[in-house]
Design an enzyme around this catalytic site. Structure first.
Site, PDB file in Angstrom:
ATOM      1  N   GLY A 142     101.356  21.864  51.601  1.00  0.00           N
ATOM      2  CA  GLY A 142     101.059  21.785  50.169  1.00  0.00           C
ATOM      3  C   GLY A 142     102.289  21.332  49.401  1.00  0.00           C
ATOM      4  N   ARG A 152     102.580  19.024  45.296  1.00  0.00           N
ATOM      5  CA  ARG A 152     102.496  19.428  43.877  1.00  0.00           C
ATOM      6  C   ARG A 152     102.844  20.910  43.731  1.00  0.00           C
ATOM      7  NH1 ARG A 152      97.397  21.764  42.436  1.00  0.00           N
ATOM      8  NH2 ARG A 152      95.975  21.744  44.216  1.00  0.00           N
ATOM      9  N   TYR A 158      92.487  37.128  47.984  1.00  0.00           N
ATOM     10  CA  TYR A 158      93.849  36.589  47.865  1.00  0.00           C
ATOM     11  C   TYR A 158      94.892  37.662  48.237  1.00  0.00           C
ATOM     12  CZ  TYR A 158      97.744  34.092  45.576  1.00  0.00           C
ATOM     13  OH  TYR A 158      98.933  33.450  45.292  1.00  0.00           O
TER      14      TYR A 158
END
Ligand code: NAP
Length: 242
Positions: free
Chosen positions: A9, A12, A154
């Site tokens: 990732g 960005r 999460y």
């Protein structure tokens, strides 16, 4: 000899800042992305214009075949080199109260945030251990330390990543490979762009959200030679918010 750092990732958000920072330290950064191809190409160009070097390494971290194939291709084209630094930064959130959470919301978040780091790390470990030098940094979260309502998926993924970090650190320490986790609080990025910042910032003793560059500076320290004796740790970066 070129030193390589893979940032998942890395095109960005926090990942892009880590890519820039490690490139400025002389690493050839392998910028992984899943969907942000244009951002990845622009970042590669920016790094090269600043005198650094970068390669693009697209794959979906949650897809074990894509991970294995991409890394195998890279290793085939770089037979005498290895990836000595891995930053497992890629992650997603898909928040809702548990009572409303469907299987897909659970599975997607666990796949990207926990299975992803497992697949990528396992693939790179052998060479780090053989070469007797490696650095692994896992992007956890304040949510993985204290839990947050609306984020059971999460929080579970980020807490489990801490368990992975602590176990693996003990497995590979004799081979001079360190494994640490970073636990950011609120950091300005796309992930937090839709949150009610004015409200949330009141909870942060430092009175502001953190910057991706501040997280990148911490990662840069953890991958440095100076941090050789730090392993199995979770370093918070949260402006005093616990
Ligand atoms: P972001 O701006 O939403 O960026 C997420 C990154 O993860 C993107 O580069 C995205 O790549 C990548 N990604 C997501 N799923 C992927 C997959 N399956 N395969 C490959 N790449 C994937 O988020 P961020 O704020 O920079 O967050 C970076 C990390 O920090 C995450 O792990 C996040 O959980 C953690 N974190 C963030 C905060 C915060 O306040 N921002 C706080 C604590 C922890 P593509 O665009 O190519 O899909």
């Amino acid at each position: 000899m070129t030193k390589y750092a893979l940032i998942t990732g890395g095109a960005r958000g926090i990942g892009a800042s880590i890519s820039r920072e490690l490139a400025s330290l002389g690493y050839c950064v392998l910028i992984n992305y899943k969907s942000s191809q244009q951002r990845a190409e622009e970042l590669k160009k920016e790094i090269e214009e600043n005198g650094g070097s970068a390669e693009l390494l697209p794959f979906d971290v949650s897809n074990v075949e894509e991970v294995d194939n991409a890394i195998e291709r890279w290793e085939d084209s770089h037979p005498s080199e290895y990836i000595s630094v891995l930053v497992n930064n890629a992650g997603i959130r898909n928040d809702t109260l548990m009572v409303f959470m469907n299987n897909e919301q659970w599975d997607d978040v666990i796949s990207a945030n926990l299975n992803g780091p497992f697949y990528v790390t396992r693939r790179l470990l052998k060479r780090m251990m053989t070469k007797r030098w490696g650095r692994i940094v896992n992007m956890s979260s304040l949510s993985g330390l204290k839990g947050l309502p609306g984020q059971v998926n999460y929080s579970a993924s980020k807490a489990a990543l801490i368990g992975l970090t602590k176990s693996l650190a003990q497995e590979v320490a004799p081979r001079k490979v360190t494994v640490n986790a970073v636990a950011p609080g609120f950091i300005d990025s796309d992930m937090t762009a839709a949150l009610p910042k004015d409200e949330l910032v009141k909870m942060v003793p430092a009175g502001r959200f953190g910057k991706p560059e501040e997280v990148a500076a911490l990662v840069a320290f953890l991958v440095s030679d100076s941090a050789a004796y730090i392993t199995g740790q979770v370093i918070s970066i949260n402006g005093g918010l616990f």
